[in-house]
Design a protein around this motif. Structure first.
Motif, short mmCIF file in Angstrom:
data_model
loop_
_atom_site.label_atom_id
_atom_site.label_comp_id
_atom_site.label_asym_id
_atom_site.label_seq_id
_atom_site.Cartn_x
_atom_site.Cartn_y
_atom_site.Cartn_z
N ALA A 154 0.49 -1.28 0.17
CA ALA A 154 -0.24 -0.32 0.41
C ALA A 154 0.71 0.94 0.00
N GLY A 155 0.02 2.16 -0.84
CA GLY A 155 1.13 3.93 -0.73
C GLY A 155 0.30 4.22 0.40
N VAL A 156 1.15 6.17 -0.04
CA VAL A 156 0.02 6.95 0.17
C VAL A 156 -1.24 7.46 -0.84
N ILE A 157 -2.66 7.44 -0.55
CA ILE A 157 -3.26 7.35 -1.02
C ILE A 157 -3.55 9.11 -0.97
N GLN A 158 -4.14 9.94 -1.70
CA GLN A 158 -4.49 11.55 -1.53
C GLN A 158 -5.86 11.35 -3.13
N SER A 159 -6.58 11.73 -2.27
CA SER A 159 -8.24 11.86 -2.93
C SER A 159 -8.53 13.51 -3.19
N PRO A 160 -8.92 14.26 -3.75
CA PRO A 160 -9.14 13.66 -5.64
C PRO A 160 -7.72 13.57 -5.66
N ARG A 161 -7.41 13.21 -7.39
CA ARG A 161 -6.20 13.45 -7.90
C ARG A 161 -6.27 15.35 -8.29
N HIS A 162 -7.69 15.26 -8.60
CA HIS A 162 -7.67 16.45 -9.25
C HIS A 162 -8.78 17.38 -9.69
N ALA A 171 -12.14 23.99 -0.62
CA ALA A 171 -11.39 23.18 -1.43
C ALA A 171 -11.06 22.48 0.41
N THR A 172 -10.87 20.67 -0.11
CA THR A 172 -10.44 19.83 1.09
C THR A 172 -9.22 18.85 0.29
N LEU A 173 -8.63 18.61 0.60
CA LEU A 173 -7.56 17.34 0.10
C LEU A 173 -7.27 16.62 0.71
N LYS A 174 -7.55 15.42 0.70
CA LYS A 174 -7.62 13.91 1.84
C LYS A 174 -6.31 13.10 1.66
N CYS A 175 -5.84 12.34 2.55
CA CYS A 175 -4.37 11.82 2.66
C CYS A 175 -4.47 10.54 3.24
N TYR A 176 -4.14 9.28 2.34
CA TYR A 176 -3.95 8.63 4.12
C TYR A 176 -2.61 7.80 3.70
N PRO A 177 -2.25 7.95 4.93
CA PRO A 177 -0.46 6.93 4.64
C PRO A 177 -1.25 5.76 4.34
N ILE A 178 0.75 5.18 4.41
CA ILE A 178 0.98 4.04 4.56
C ILE A 178 0.28 3.63 5.80
N PRO A 179 0.09 1.94 5.37
CA PRO A 179 -0.18 1.24 7.47
C PRO A 179 0.54 1.66 8.65
N ARG A 180 0.49 2.13 9.67
CA ARG A 180 0.93 2.32 10.49
C ARG A 180 2.34 3.22 11.15
N HIS A 181 1.33 3.81 9.70
CA HIS A 181 2.72 5.43 9.76
C HIS A 181 1.77 6.33 10.45
N ASP A 182 2.70 7.04 11.56
CA ASP A 182 1.89 8.19 12.01
C ASP A 182 2.47 9.53 11.90
N GLN A 200 -4.92 15.85 11.59
CA GLN A 200 -5.29 14.49 11.14
C GLN A 200 -5.89 13.56 12.48
N PHE A 201 -6.51 12.68 11.58
CA PHE A 201 -7.73 12.35 12.53
C PHE A 201 -7.12 10.75 13.28
N SER A 202 -8.02 10.11 13.92
CA SER A 202 -8.50 9.20 15.06
C SER A 202 -7.80 8.68 14.04
N ASP A 203 -7.81 8.27 12.51
CA ASP A 203 -7.23 6.56 12.38
C ASP A 203 -5.67 7.46 11.23
N TYR A 204 -5.73 7.61 11.44
CA TYR A 204 -4.07 8.63 11.17
C TYR A 204 -4.52 9.68 9.59
N HIS A 205 -5.03 8.78 8.77
CA HIS A 205 -5.79 9.66 7.34
C HIS A 205 -6.26 11.18 8.02
N SER A 206 -5.29 12.53 6.98
CA SER A 206 -4.77 13.68 7.21
C SER A 206 -5.97 14.81 6.31
N GLU A 207 -6.35 15.80 6.64
CA GLU A 207 -7.44 16.51 5.64
C GLU A 207 -6.70 18.15 5.71
#
Lengths: 115, 113
Positions: free
Chosen positions: A2-10, A19-30, A68-75
């Motif tokens: 799994a890699g770092v996921i960003q949404s949306p792409r455009h 605008a709100t950009l989202k970032c989902y880190p690699i699992p277990r990255h803090d 950064q939220f409790s599941d470590y994703h960030s906006e």
């Protein structure tokens, strides 16, 4: 892997919109970092979070906020958008140990265009 | 999709010596840019050197030079006469003409006095 996921792409927004950009880190990255890269420019560090707390602050405008939220994703929330906000926004994640320099894995970025 | 690999998570070099950081990438495109960025603890991303894929000549910037092997898709960074201030994270990055930008995972360089 799994890699770092960003949404949306455009994303295309008009001036003064939000605008709100989202970032989902690699699992277990803090740790999550946000960078802004304008056309032909180097990436500029905006802000970072470690364990859901802001850890470093760079050149982030007051119109922007992030968390950064409790599941470590960030906006990254961007309000009152300006034409100059058009850029590629990168998120990176890492597992922060005791060292200040750690490997960071970057997402593919969100390209924001403000018209 | 393009990928960038840096196989050395950590490197160290004695002050005044030379060190080479490795980077390989994968792409099906023929025209693109390659970069090396330095990231000190301040989290800034500082451009070290840039290479256009259509140029055969290796880019050089003072003590920094690259060995660009297009066929092998290799883009290594050589730092000569290493200084204490060179200690940082170094990221290799790829950019297509379509602006798709991909970073490698980084190499942490330590410079020993």
């Amino acid at each position: 892997a799994a890699g770092v996921i960003q949404s949306p792409r455009h994303l295309i927004k008009e001036k003064r919109e939000t605008a709100t950009l989202k970032c989902y880190p690699i699992p277990r990255h803090d740790t999550v970092y946000w960078y802004q890269q304008g056309p032909g420019q180097d990436p500029q560090f905006l802000i970072s979070f470690y364990e859901k707390m802001q850890s470093d602050k760079g050149s982030i405008p007051d119109r922007f906020s992030a968390q950064q939220f409790s599941d470590y994703h960030s906006e990254l929330n961007m309000s009152s958008l300006e034409l100059g906000d058009s850029a590629l926004y990168f998120c990176a994640s890492s597992l922060l140990g005791v060292q200040t320099l750690t490997l960071a894995f970057f997402g593919q970025g969100t390209r924001l265009t403000v018209v | 999709a393009q990928t960038v690999t840096q196989s050395q998570p950590e490197m160290s070099v004695q002050e005044a010596e030379t060190v080479t950081l490795s980077c390989t990438y994968d792409t099906s495109e023929s025209d693109y840019y390659l970069f090396w960025y330095k990231q000190p603890p301040s989290r800034q991303m500082i451009l070290v050197i840039r290479q256009e894929a259509y140029k055969q000549q290796n880019a050089t910037e003072n003590r920094f030079s690259v060995n660009f092997q297009k066929a092998a898709k290799s883009f290594s960074l050589k730092i000569s006469d290493s200084q204490l201030g060179d200690a940082a994270m170094y990221f290799c990055a790829y950019q297509s003409y379509g602006q798709n930008f991909v970073f490698g995972p980084g190499t942490r360089l330590s410079v020993l006095p």
